[in-house]
Design a protein around this motif. Structure first.
Motif, PDB file in Angstrom:
ATOM      1  N   ASP A 164      75.570 -68.627   9.195  1.00 51.04           N
ATOM      2  CA  ASP A 164      76.220 -67.535   8.652  1.00 51.04           C
ATOM      3  C   ASP A 164      76.199 -66.190   9.320  1.00 51.04           C
ATOM      4  O   ASP A 164      74.968 -66.021   9.554  1.00 51.04           O
ATOM      5  N   GLY A 200      83.161 -77.489   5.284  1.00 55.45           N
ATOM      6  CA  GLY A 200      82.300 -77.178   4.254  1.00 55.45           C
ATOM      7  C   GLY A 200      81.404 -78.486   3.698  1.00 55.45           C
ATOM      8  O   GLY A 200      81.601 -79.329   4.404  1.00 55.45           O
ATOM      9  N   VAL A 201      80.747 -78.132   2.643  1.00 53.32           N
ATOM     10  CA  VAL A 201      80.127 -79.207   1.930  1.00 53.32           C
ATOM     11  C   VAL A 201      81.340 -80.324   1.770  1.00 53.32           C
ATOM     12  O   VAL A 201      82.514 -80.096   1.412  1.00 53.32           O
ATOM     13  N   PRO A 202      81.008 -81.531   2.001  1.00 53.95           N
ATOM     14  CA  PRO A 202      82.083 -82.502   2.036  1.00 53.95           C
ATOM     15  C   PRO A 202      82.411 -82.665   0.208  1.00 53.95           C
ATOM     16  O   PRO A 202      81.729 -82.621  -0.556  1.00 53.95           O
ATOM     17  N   ARG A 217      82.545 -75.019  12.062  1.00 52.13           N
ATOM     18  CA  ARG A 217      81.532 -76.139  11.659  1.00 52.13           C
ATOM     19  C   ARG A 217      82.173 -77.256  12.205  1.00 52.13           C
ATOM     20  O   ARG A 217      83.369 -77.244  12.277  1.00 52.13           O
ATOM     21  N   GLN A 231      75.872 -82.662  10.627  1.00 48.54           N
ATOM     22  CA  GLN A 231      75.012 -83.821  10.243  1.00 48.54           C
ATOM     23  C   GLN A 231      73.895 -83.734  10.756  1.00 48.54           C
ATOM     24  O   GLN A 231      72.843 -84.894  10.056  1.00 48.54           O
ATOM     25  N   VAL A 274      72.525 -79.083   8.671  1.00 45.35           N
ATOM     26  CA  VAL A 274      72.116 -78.606   7.277  1.00 45.35           C
ATOM     27  C   VAL A 274      71.677 -80.104   6.654  1.00 45.35           C
ATOM     28  O   VAL A 274      70.816 -80.080   5.899  1.00 45.35           O
ATOM     29  N   VAL A 275      72.112 -81.107   7.061  1.00 44.78           N
ATOM     30  CA  VAL A 275      71.710 -82.454   6.366  1.00 44.78           C
ATOM     31  C   VAL A 275      70.398 -82.861   6.718  1.00 44.78           C
ATOM     32  O   VAL A 275      69.550 -83.092   6.172  1.00 44.78           O
ATOM     33  N   LEU A 319      69.169 -84.035   3.322  1.00 41.12           N
ATOM     34  CA  LEU A 319      70.186 -84.831   2.602  1.00 41.12           C
ATOM     35  C   LEU A 319      70.611 -86.181   2.800  1.00 41.12           C
ATOM     36  O   LEU A 319      71.014 -87.045   2.144  1.00 41.12           O
TER      37      LEU A 319
HETATM   38  P1  AMP Z   1      81.026 -71.480   5.032  1.00 42.92           P
HETATM   39  O1  AMP Z   1      80.985 -72.035   6.795  1.00 42.92           O
HETATM   40  O2  AMP Z   1      80.350 -70.282   5.010  1.00 42.92           O
HETATM   41  O3  AMP Z   1      82.238 -71.644   4.536  1.00 42.92           O
HETATM   42  O4  AMP Z   1      79.873 -72.502   4.600  1.00 42.92           O
HETATM   43  C1  AMP Z   1      80.216 -73.941   4.541  1.00 42.92           C
HETATM   44  C2  AMP Z   1      79.009 -74.593   4.315  1.00 42.92           C
HETATM   45  O5  AMP Z   1      79.051 -76.060   4.275  1.00 42.92           O
HETATM   46  C3  AMP Z   1      77.766 -74.408   5.024  1.00 42.92           C
HETATM   47  O6  AMP Z   1      76.747 -74.083   4.052  1.00 42.92           O
HETATM   48  C4  AMP Z   1      77.506 -75.495   5.540  1.00 42.92           C
HETATM   49  O7  AMP Z   1      75.897 -75.970   5.926  1.00 42.92           O
HETATM   50  C5  AMP Z   1      78.048 -76.446   4.597  1.00 42.92           C
HETATM   51  N1  AMP Z   1      78.464 -78.018   5.326  1.00 42.92           N
HETATM   52  C6  AMP Z   1      79.177 -78.178   6.156  1.00 42.92           C
HETATM   53  N2  AMP Z   1      79.216 -79.204   6.650  1.00 42.92           N
HETATM   54  C7  AMP Z   1      78.244 -80.191   5.921  1.00 42.92           C
HETATM   55  C8  AMP Z   1      77.866 -81.443   5.595  1.00 42.92           C
HETATM   56  N3  AMP Z   1      78.354 -82.310   6.334  1.00 42.92           N
HETATM   57  N4  AMP Z   1      76.915 -81.660   4.679  1.00 42.92           N
HETATM   58  C9  AMP Z   1      76.656 -80.488   3.713  1.00 42.92           C
HETATM   59  N5  AMP Z   1      77.098 -79.447   3.816  1.00 42.92           N
HETATM   60  C10 AMP Z   1      77.835 -78.971   5.007  1.00 42.92           C
END
Ligand code: AMP
Ligand code: MG
Length: 331
Positions: A126, A152-154, A182, A187, A190-191, A196
């Motif tokens: 970030d 982002g988060v799936p 991103r 994978q 953050v995973v 995760l």
């Molecule tokens: P942003 O880029 O600020 O919109 O944040 C997107 C969020 O989604 C970040 O916290 C990433 O870590 C999270 N993110 C992206 N891809 C994944 C994923 N495959 N699994 C879990 N979280 C993810």
């Protein structure tokens, strides 16, 4: 690749014509195209472009070398660049014109049956400036030729599928510049950091990511992967700004602090991602990001190189130009 032919209608060209007109008394030079001294002078002897102050090409100095210690990177550095910020901004504007021209060729190529495309992958914590790269670098080309996607988060739907499903769906079609804010590399980021998936599962992803990217490259896509690296201090300043300013609150997420608390884990995850997924088909470029002007200049340079490597000309007309001119004249 040969230098682009005069793209005199580009916005930057327009700007410089405007400035020249200012110096030469009024707007005639702009409107009265080709008939004034200013314009004919520009046509016969274009002013020299801004100096290219890369002492080592960006691609060479920034390409990740396996085993380099990421923790030793100077996030405020400007590797390869011998000029200052003003020099950098000038070159970036000039490169922007070339980038726009090259991207238009790519788009034309796609419209006429070509199968090439370019994919820019942006990773970084970030506040590392991924969004700024999209606005300021990708923003220099025609948006109709860009396929942008942030990951982002799936979502529940995405969770029903393999993690590459949403990535495959977002790949640039022929003729397009794809931009991932991103990517599939989360994978192993953050995973991994947030546990995760079990270790034995995410460990397999390195090989899967490489196989996937080799397949994408073989289908005609040039892949440029950029990791933006911001220092902890600069990140703190940028997060503070997001909290200070109501116009930046939307960018802030309380979880950003949780990520900050795990910086050593992220550093280890990024280190291994770079070491294991920088390949010939999809190399990583690691860009110090504390100086936004440098990061934007560097990515502009990398993207321009990628588009140049396609070496695309303008597609030939699939109609009889002379006959069409005659038809038009007769109307
Ligand atoms: P942003 O880029 O600020 O919109 O944040 C997107 C969020 O989604 C970040 O916290 C990433 O870590 C999270 N993110 C992206 N891809 C994944 C994923 N495959 N699994 C879990 N979280 C993810
Ligand atoms: Mg964020």
């Amino acid at each position: 690749m040969a230098k682009k032919p005069g793209r005199s209608t580009g916005k930057h060209a327009g700007k410089s014509a405007g400035k020249a007109a200012g110096k030469n008394g009024g707007k005639a030079a702009v409107k009265n195209d080709g008939k004034t001294a200013v314009n004919s002078a520009r046509k016969s002897a274009p002013p020299p472009g801004p100096a290219d102050r890369w002492e080592t090409p960006a691609a060479d100095v920034l390409r990740w070398v396996r085993g380099t210690d990421l923790s030793a990177l100077d996030q405020a550095g400007t590797p390869g660049w011998a000029g200052d910020r003003a020099d950098g901004e000038k070159l970036m504007a000039a490169r922007g014109e070339e980038l726009a021209d090259l991207q238009e060729r790519l788009f034309a190529h796609g419209r006429t049956g070509g199968d090439r495309s370019v994919l820019l992958v942006l990773q970084g914590l970030d506040t590392s400036g991924k969004g700024g790269i999209v606005r300021h670098v990708v923003g220099m080309v025609d948006p109709q030729g860009v396929m942008h996607r942030g990951f982002g988060v799936p979502t529940p739907e995405e969770q029903q599928h393999d993690y590459l499903w949403r990535i495959r769906n977002a790949l640039p079609r022929p003729g397009y510049l794809g931009v991932f804010d991103r990517s599939h590399h989360e994978q192993v980021l953050v995973v991994r950091v947030d546990r995760l998936e079990p270790v034995r599962v995410w460990r397999k992803h390195f090989a899967e990511l490489n196989a996937f990217e080799a397949e994408v490259a073989a289908s005609g896509t040039v892949i440029v992967k950029v990791t933006l690296v911001v220092s902890p201090d600069e990140q703190k300043k940028r997060l503070a700004k997001r909290l200070e300013r109501p116009d930046k609150h939307w960018k802030y997420n309380p979880s950003d602090i949780d990520v900050r608390l795990k910086l050593p884990e992220y550093l280890a995850a990024y280190q291994e991602m770079l070491d294991r997924t920088s390949t010939k088909e999809a190399p990583w470029y690691v860009v110090p990001a504390d100086r936004k002007w440098y990061a934007r200049l560097a990515v502009t340079e990398l993207l321009t190189d990628a588009l140049r490597s396609l070496d695309l000309g303008w597609p030939p007309a699939d109609f009889d130009v002379a006959a069409e001119k005659a038809r038009l004249a007769a109307t």
